[in-house]
Design a protein around this motif. Structure first.
Motif, PDB file in Angstrom:
ATOM      1  N   LEU A 361       6.386  13.937 -10.038  1.00 26.89           N
ATOM      2  CA  LEU A 361       6.309  12.670  -9.314  1.00 26.89           C
ATOM      3  C   LEU A 361       5.763  12.849  -7.900  1.00 26.89           C
ATOM      4  N   GLY A 362       6.161  13.930  -7.228  1.00 27.09           N
ATOM      5  CA  GLY A 362       5.674  14.162  -5.865  1.00 27.09           C
ATOM      6  C   GLY A 362       4.166  14.274  -5.812  1.00 27.09           C
ATOM      7  N   SER A 363       3.596  15.018  -6.749  1.00 28.19           N
ATOM      8  CA  SER A 363       2.142  15.153  -6.792  1.00 28.19           C
ATOM      9  C   SER A 363       1.482  13.812  -7.082  1.00 28.19           C
ATOM     10  N   ALA A 364       2.063  13.053  -8.012  1.00 32.00           N
ATOM     11  CA  ALA A 364       1.511  11.744  -8.344  1.00 32.00           C
ATOM     12  C   ALA A 364       1.557  10.808  -7.141  1.00 32.00           C
ATOM     13  N   GLU A 365       2.637  10.844  -6.386  1.00 31.17           N
ATOM     14  CA  GLU A 365       2.759   9.980  -5.212  1.00 31.17           C
ATOM     15  C   GLU A 365       1.750  10.352  -4.141  1.00 31.17           C
ATOM     16  N   VAL A 366       1.556  11.637  -3.910  1.00 30.25           N
ATOM     17  CA  VAL A 366       0.583  12.089  -2.912  1.00 30.25           C
ATOM     18  C   VAL A 366      -0.823  11.612  -3.272  1.00 30.25           C
ATOM     19  N   LEU A 367      -1.141  11.612  -4.553  1.00 30.90           N
ATOM     20  CA  LEU A 367      -2.478  11.231  -5.005  1.00 30.90           C
ATOM     21  C   LEU A 367      -2.618   9.730  -5.233  1.00 30.90           C
ATOM     22  N   GLY A 368      -1.537   8.985  -5.081  1.00 28.11           N
ATOM     23  CA  GLY A 368      -1.601   7.546  -5.258  1.00 28.11           C
ATOM     24  C   GLY A 368      -1.692   7.101  -6.707  1.00 28.11           C
ATOM     25  N   ILE A 369      -1.150   7.901  -7.632  1.00 29.88           N
ATOM     26  CA  ILE A 369      -1.255   7.579  -9.057  1.00 29.88           C
ATOM     27  C   ILE A 369       0.121   7.531  -9.731  1.00 29.88           C
ATOM     28  N   SER A 370       1.179   7.328  -8.941  1.00 26.26           N
ATOM     29  CA  SER A 370       2.532   7.376  -9.505  1.00 26.26           C
ATOM     30  C   SER A 370       2.857   6.171 -10.374  1.00 26.26           C
ATOM     31  N   ASP A 371       2.040   5.120 -10.345  1.00 24.76           N
ATOM     32  CA  ASP A 371       2.240   4.012 -11.275  1.00 24.76           C
ATOM     33  C   ASP A 371       1.776   4.372 -12.681  1.00 24.76           C
TER      34      ASP A 371
END
Length: 451
Positions: A361-371
């Protein structure tokens, strides 16, 4: 229509809105996204086209690599005792001769290697086709002529054909190029990516080059590309242990160019100061941490506890497969935990659950793709791993997070699913062309080396 029902497993959802782990079930719709996640057993009469009984297994989201260079997958075992710049020159000595078809196969090789090892999404720094010259341990540059956009197209196609979800990152032209010429290359890549009809493609980004630049104009160029297309930018900065003062001075180039903000994600971010961390955090910047490659290249240990305490978003990447060597996210998690605990002499600096969260999730949030990825939540893609802690047996599961992160490894990875579709079972990919990819890479790189 429910396409897939998975039940019986201990779920590590990485969902901040609900406590886990728990034994439960989830369903996947025809679009490859999760439609339900619940504790206990599925209700009677729930029909699905495919049912997976995962009793005794642990299921977690696929790993997200926030920093990767897929085209390097065929260049392992080079520059073994060199720091960053010398290693890059040694590692790219063969691939710098590649054409579009060559880089298609090396990128696809890297993508399928990631999938086999449980990495279902990657931020991919694409090969721009320029030659890397290391003048010293502190000075280097990319030189040459940028190849046609087909070179980028080949790398996009390779990731889609392999089945890897991705963010496609493109380097801006350097050297004797006008602003318009440099932006044209990004324009072409963005237009090309927009034509990709696949939910595996999650966007385009800029690969920042200030670390190798001679002029502040490079930061201004990156900002122009970011603003024009609404792109995030991940520059390699404050990475190598050599020329630290010069690297720290270049941080100011981003400030002066107006780049500092949520769309700027620093790759590595090791040679920092408290002042740099505070400024980056206040601006909302993120960072990507690559524990194994930082160790391999003697780059240092990032100040992750201080960076997180300052409020920066942190993701985790596998980096080049040729300097992480084995693209193993389980080892990357353990290496990160061990590095920080040994450096700070404190086990609390990196809890096990936090480490897994950063690599998903942290990586997804940093890249703006956590949705889309990074957790097992309704609406997210059903990208998940099935891990069997009893084959080989790791003993009783007292703590599911502890067993998953500290005791399990690639040998326990039973299945990898992307969008509710099985892509790997054990070490075997379901892609019928996987063997051809291997043969192409060996043949093509062998011919390039001999040329």
């Amino acid at each position: 229509m429910t396409s897939l029902l998975v039940h019986g497993a201990t779920l590590l959802t990485i969902d901040p809105a609900r406590p886990d782990p728990f034994v439960g079930w989830f369903t996947v719709g025809a679009d490859g996204r999760i439609t339900a996640v619940e504790e206990g057993t599925p209700p009677a009469g729930l029909d699905a086209s495919e049912v997976v009984d995962a009793t005794g297994r642990i299921i977690a989201p696929g790993f997200v690599s926030a920093h990767s260079h897929l085209f390097t997958s065929g260049s392992r075992g080079l520059g073994t005792d060199l720091a960053l710049y010398g290693w890059i020159q040694a590692m790219t000595a063969v691939t710098e001769k590649a054409d579009a078809q060559d880089v298609y196969w090396t990128t696809r090789h890297g993508a399928q290697d990631f999938l086999r090892n449980g990495i279902t999404t990657a931020y991919d720094f694409t090969d721009v086709g320029l030659r890397f010259e290391a003048q010293s341990t502190t000075s280097s540059a990319y030189v040459g002529t940028i190849p046609p956009v087909e070179y980028q197209h080949a790398q996009l196609r390779a990731k889609v054909d392999a089945g890897l979800r991705h963010v496609h990152s493109v380097m801006l032209a350097q050297g004797a190029f006008s602003l318009d010429q440099a932006l044209d290359h990004v324009d072409e890549t963005v237009a090309l990516a927009a034509s990709v009809q696949s939910d595996l493609h999650l966007g385009v980004a800029v690969s920042g080059t200030v670390q190798w630049a001679e002029s502040k104009a490079t930061a201004e160029l990156e900002v122009a590309a970011m603003r024009k297309h609404g792109l995030i930018n991940q520059p390699h900065l404050l990475e190598t242990a050599y020329g630290v003062e010069a690297q720290q001075e270049k941080f100011a180039w981003y400030r002066e160019a107006g780049a500092l903000g949520p769309d700027l994600v620093f790759g590595h971010f090791i040679q920092t100061t408290p002042e740099i961390i505070a400024e980056a955090a206040a601006a909302g910047c993120g960072m990507s941490w690559q524990p194994m490659s930082n160790g391999r290249l003697a780059s240092g240990v990032a100040s992750i506890p201080e960076i997180r305490a300052a409020g920066m978003r942190v993701g985790v990447g596998l980096d080049d497969q040729s300097c992480t060597d084995v693209a193993d996210p389980f080892s990357n998690c353990r290496f990160g935990i061990y590095l920080l605990r040994a450096t700070h002499r404190d086990p609390a600096v990196m809890p096990v659950r936090d480490m897994l969260t950063l690599h998903t999730l942290g990586s997804a949030e940093v890249l703006g793709i956590s949705d889309d990825v990074g957790s097992l939540r309704v609406g997210r893609f059903a990208d998940f791993l099935v891990v069997d802690p009893r084959d080989p047996d790791t003993g009783p599961v007292w703590d599911a997070y502890g067993t998953y992160v500290l005791a399990c490894s690639l040998r326990n990875l039973e299945q990898v699913w992307v969008g509710g579709r099985l892509v790997a079972a054990g070490s075997r990919l379901t892609d019928p062309e996987a063997g051809q990819v291997v043969a192409e890479v060996h043949g093509r790189l062998g011919r390039l080396a001999a040329s």
